[in-house]
Design an enzyme around this catalytic site. Structure first.
Site, PDB file in Angstrom:
ATOM      1  N   ASP A  47      59.946 -12.090  59.070  1.00 40.78           N
ATOM      2  CA  ASP A  47      61.193 -12.154  58.316  1.00 40.78           C
ATOM      3  C   ASP A  47      60.966 -12.818  56.957  1.00 40.78           C
ATOM      4  O   ASP A  47      60.443 -13.927  56.884  1.00 40.78           O
ATOM      5  CB  ASP A  47      62.231 -12.982  59.090  1.00 40.78           C
ATOM      6  N   TYR A  52      63.448 -16.138  48.899  1.00 40.12           N
ATOM      7  CA  TYR A  52      62.478 -17.174  49.241  1.00 40.12           C
ATOM      8  C   TYR A  52      61.417 -17.301  48.140  1.00 40.12           C
ATOM      9  O   TYR A  52      60.687 -16.361  47.845  1.00 40.12           O
ATOM     10  CB  TYR A  52      61.814 -16.892  50.594  1.00 40.12           C
ATOM     11  N   PRO A 192      65.515 -21.633  64.661  1.00 43.45           N
ATOM     12  CA  PRO A 192      65.592 -21.977  66.084  1.00 43.45           C
ATOM     13  C   PRO A 192      65.204 -23.425  66.383  1.00 43.45           C
ATOM     14  O   PRO A 192      65.560 -23.944  67.439  1.00 43.45           O
ATOM     15  CB  PRO A 192      64.587 -21.007  66.727  1.00 43.45           C
ATOM     16  N   GLU A 248      51.451 -22.245  69.054  1.00 40.51           N
ATOM     17  CA  GLU A 248      52.326 -22.838  70.078  1.00 40.51           C
ATOM     18  C   GLU A 248      53.597 -21.996  70.253  1.00 40.51           C
ATOM     19  O   GLU A 248      54.000 -21.693  71.372  1.00 40.51           O
ATOM     20  CB  GLU A 248      52.718 -24.274  69.688  1.00 40.51           C
ATOM     21  N   ASN A 249      54.173 -21.598  69.147  1.00 42.03           N
ATOM     22  CA  ASN A 249      55.419 -20.825  69.235  1.00 42.03           C
ATOM     23  C   ASN A 249      55.204 -19.496  69.953  1.00 42.03           C
ATOM     24  O   ASN A 249      56.024 -19.070  70.773  1.00 42.03           O
ATOM     25  CB  ASN A 249      55.997 -20.602  67.837  1.00 42.03           C
TER      26      ASN A 249
HETATM   27  P1  NAP Z   1      62.913 -23.528  61.849  1.00 41.34           P
HETATM   28  O1  NAP Z   1      62.098 -22.351  62.213  1.00 41.34           O
HETATM   29  O2  NAP Z   1      64.027 -23.934  62.716  1.00 41.34           O
HETATM   30  O3  NAP Z   1      61.978 -24.804  61.643  1.00 41.34           O
HETATM   31  C1  NAP Z   1      60.871 -24.798  60.788  1.00 41.34           C
HETATM   32  C2  NAP Z   1      60.214 -26.173  60.853  1.00 41.34           C
HETATM   33  O4  NAP Z   1      59.712 -26.381  62.185  1.00 41.34           O
HETATM   34  C3  NAP Z   1      59.041 -26.311  59.919  1.00 41.34           C
HETATM   35  O5  NAP Z   1      59.072 -27.631  59.411  1.00 41.34           O
HETATM   36  C4  NAP Z   1      57.835 -26.120  60.819  1.00 41.34           C
HETATM   37  O6  NAP Z   1      56.695 -26.835  60.392  1.00 41.34           O
HETATM   38  C5  NAP Z   1      58.333 -26.710  62.109  1.00 41.34           C
HETATM   39  N1  NAP Z   1      57.648 -26.129  63.255  1.00 41.34           N
HETATM   40  C6  NAP Z   1      57.562 -24.822  63.583  1.00 41.34           C
HETATM   41  N2  NAP Z   1      56.868 -24.676  64.722  1.00 41.34           N
HETATM   42  C7  NAP Z   1      56.522 -25.918  65.124  1.00 41.34           C
HETATM   43  C8  NAP Z   1      55.779 -26.422  66.235  1.00 41.34           C
HETATM   44  N3  NAP Z   1      55.309 -25.593  67.173  1.00 41.34           N
HETATM   45  N4  NAP Z   1      55.592 -27.771  66.328  1.00 41.34           N
HETATM   46  C9  NAP Z   1      56.090 -28.613  65.387  1.00 41.34           C
HETATM   47  N5  NAP Z   1      56.806 -28.186  64.306  1.00 41.34           N
HETATM   48  C10 NAP Z   1      57.017 -26.856  64.195  1.00 41.34           C
HETATM   49  O7  NAP Z   1      63.511 -23.377  60.374  1.00 41.34           O
HETATM   50  P2  NAP Z   1      63.824 -22.237  59.334  1.00 41.34           P
HETATM   51  O8  NAP Z   1      62.647 -21.996  58.502  1.00 41.34           O
HETATM   52  O9  NAP Z   1      65.099 -22.635  58.679  1.00 41.34           O
HETATM   53  O10 NAP Z   1      64.198 -20.922  60.173  1.00 41.34           O
HETATM   54  C11 NAP Z   1      63.264 -19.931  60.549  1.00 41.34           C
HETATM   55  C12 NAP Z   1      63.374 -18.684  59.672  1.00 41.34           C
HETATM   56  O11 NAP Z   1      64.649 -18.088  59.772  1.00 41.34           O
HETATM   57  C13 NAP Z   1      63.241 -18.952  58.168  1.00 41.34           C
HETATM   58  O12 NAP Z   1      61.931 -19.263  57.793  1.00 41.34           O
HETATM   59  C14 NAP Z   1      63.784 -17.669  57.604  1.00 41.34           C
HETATM   60  O13 NAP Z   1      62.834 -16.635  57.680  1.00 41.34           O
HETATM   61  C15 NAP Z   1      64.962 -17.422  58.548  1.00 41.34           C
HETATM   62  N6  NAP Z   1      66.240 -17.944  58.011  1.00 41.34           N
HETATM   63  C16 NAP Z   1      67.194 -17.051  57.654  1.00 41.34           C
HETATM   64  C17 NAP Z   1      68.395 -17.501  57.117  1.00 41.34           C
HETATM   65  C18 NAP Z   1      69.461 -16.503  56.731  1.00 41.34           C
HETATM   66  O14 NAP Z   1      70.431 -16.891  56.067  1.00 41.34           O
HETATM   67  N7  NAP Z   1      69.326 -15.265  57.133  1.00 41.34           N
HETATM   68  C19 NAP Z   1      68.639 -18.878  56.959  1.00 41.34           C
HETATM   69  C20 NAP Z   1      67.654 -19.776  57.370  1.00 41.34           C
HETATM   70  C21 NAP Z   1      66.462 -19.300  57.909  1.00 41.34           C
HETATM   71  P3  NAP Z   1      55.429 -26.155  59.660  1.00 41.34           P
HETATM   72  O15 NAP Z   1      55.966 -25.168  58.691  1.00 41.34           O
HETATM   73  O16 NAP Z   1      54.710 -27.308  59.066  1.00 41.34           O
HETATM   74  O17 NAP Z   1      54.586 -25.474  60.726  1.00 41.34           O
END
Ligand code: NAP
Length: 281
Positions: A47, A52, A192, A248-249
């Site tokens: 995604d 971005y 998530p 891990e994920n």
């Molecule tokens: P997220 O996936 O909830 O969290 C990302 C954070 O979690 C990062 O700091 C990452 O660290 C950490 N992380 C991931 N896996 C981990 C693990 N196994 N152990 C420890 N820490 C871990 O946050 P998000 O980026 O907001 O959401 C995911 C995706 O959804 C986005 O990247 C984007 O593509 C999409 N999104 C869409 C919208 C929309 O409006 N459509 C809005 C928000 C997000 P590291 O990066 O250091 O690994």
């Protein structure tokens, strides 16, 4: 990695994908390595969005998937202020160039803006006829917006709604998930892990995740991901710039939890009342 039919496309898509928001803010090469590690482990739903990094993230994704395009279910999004009829087509073409590909597997409207939905949908349909996108969907749409899009596009056109969904934010369970399931629309859970606010092991809920994880030789985050995709309509796209995190994920892709364990998570993180507006980041 488990795959499921993605809405009306019926295409088998990995239940866990990879988000890319902010991926390019740290070490670019490490983010590319993480993306490729994720692909190796089956997290082939990627995604991204023109928003971005103002396009630099799409370029990073393009480098990450180079030589592996056919493995990937590639999704990008048009910004609402670009989502006029001609603006959507132009934005998609810019995204394709940055991503180094001829097509997107799915193209989304990032959130509802001022341009009429009719125009954005007409552009999506044009892009699909031209083979530049294989399907289209929306993001951050509550039920009235979904109804409107469905009315304009007709049955089976809108394939997914990408929405905020994590253990501490379960608002979509009230009406959005039921609507999507009734209409065969895939629900893609973004952030998530709460966008970096994951429950710590010393919290009550975090302790429950830890106990369940221990019983499966898994991790609390894997338990959380599995809970978030416990229904057939659900997919999730955690973002990890760290390759170990990506691995891990991906491990949650084959984790199975019992009904009793799912009920424990449900109880530890209550969904709360229905908010007046759909929460989004
Ligand atoms: P997220 O996936 O909830 O969290 C990302 C954070 O979690 C990062 O700091 C990452 O660290 C950490 N992380 C991931 N896996 C981990 C693990 N196994 N152990 C420890 N820490 C871990 O946050 P998000 O980026 O907001 O959401 C995911 C995706 O959804 C986005 O990247 C984007 O593509 C999409 N999104 C869409 C919208 C929309 O409006 N459509 C809005 C928000 C997000 P590291 O990066 O250091 O690994």
């Amino acid at each position: 990695m488990e795959r499921r039919p993605f809405g009306p496309t019926q295409r088998g898509v990995a239940v866990i994908g990879q988000g890319t928001w902010d991926s390019e803010s740290g070490d670019r090469q490490e983010a590319i390595t993480a993306l490729r590690r994720g692909l190796d482990r089956g997290m082939t739903h990627i995604d991204t969005a023109e928003m971005y990094g103002s396009g630099t993230t799409e370029e990073m994704v393009g480098a990450g998937i180079a030589g592996r395009r056919d493995e990937v279910f590639l999704v990008s999004k048009v910004l609402p202020h670009n989502a006029s009829r001609s603006g959507t087509v132009a934005a998609c073409e810019r995204s394709l160039t940055r991503l180094g590909t001829d097509w997107l597997d799915c193209y989304l409207l990032h959130w509802r803006g001022a341009h009429p939905l009719e125009d954005t949908i007409a552009a999506f349909e044009q892009l699909q006829r031209e083979g530049k996108i294989l399907s289209w969907g929306v993001s951050n749409f509550d039920v009235p917006d979904l109804e409107e899009a469905w009315e304009i596009a007709g049955e089976g056109r809108l394939v997914c709604n990408q929405v905020l969904y994590h253990l501490q934010e379960r608002a979509i369970e009230h009406a959005v998930i039921p609507w999507c399931e009734e209409h065969g629309v895939a629900v893609v859970a973004y952030s998530p892990f709460g966008h970096g606010d994951f429950p710590g092991s010393r919290t009550k809920g975090g302790g429950v995740l830890q106990e369940i994880a221990a019983a499966h030789d898994a991790t609390p985050r894997q338990v959380a991901l599995r809970f978030l995709m416990r229904r057939r309509s659900l997919f999730t796209i955690p973002k990890a710039s760290n390759p170990e995190h990506a691995a891990e994920n991906a491990g949650a892709g084959d984790l199975q939890l019992t009904e009793a364990e799912l009920a424990r998570v449900d109880e530890a993180f209550p969904r709360g009342p229905c908010p007046r507006e759909l929460p989004m980041l």
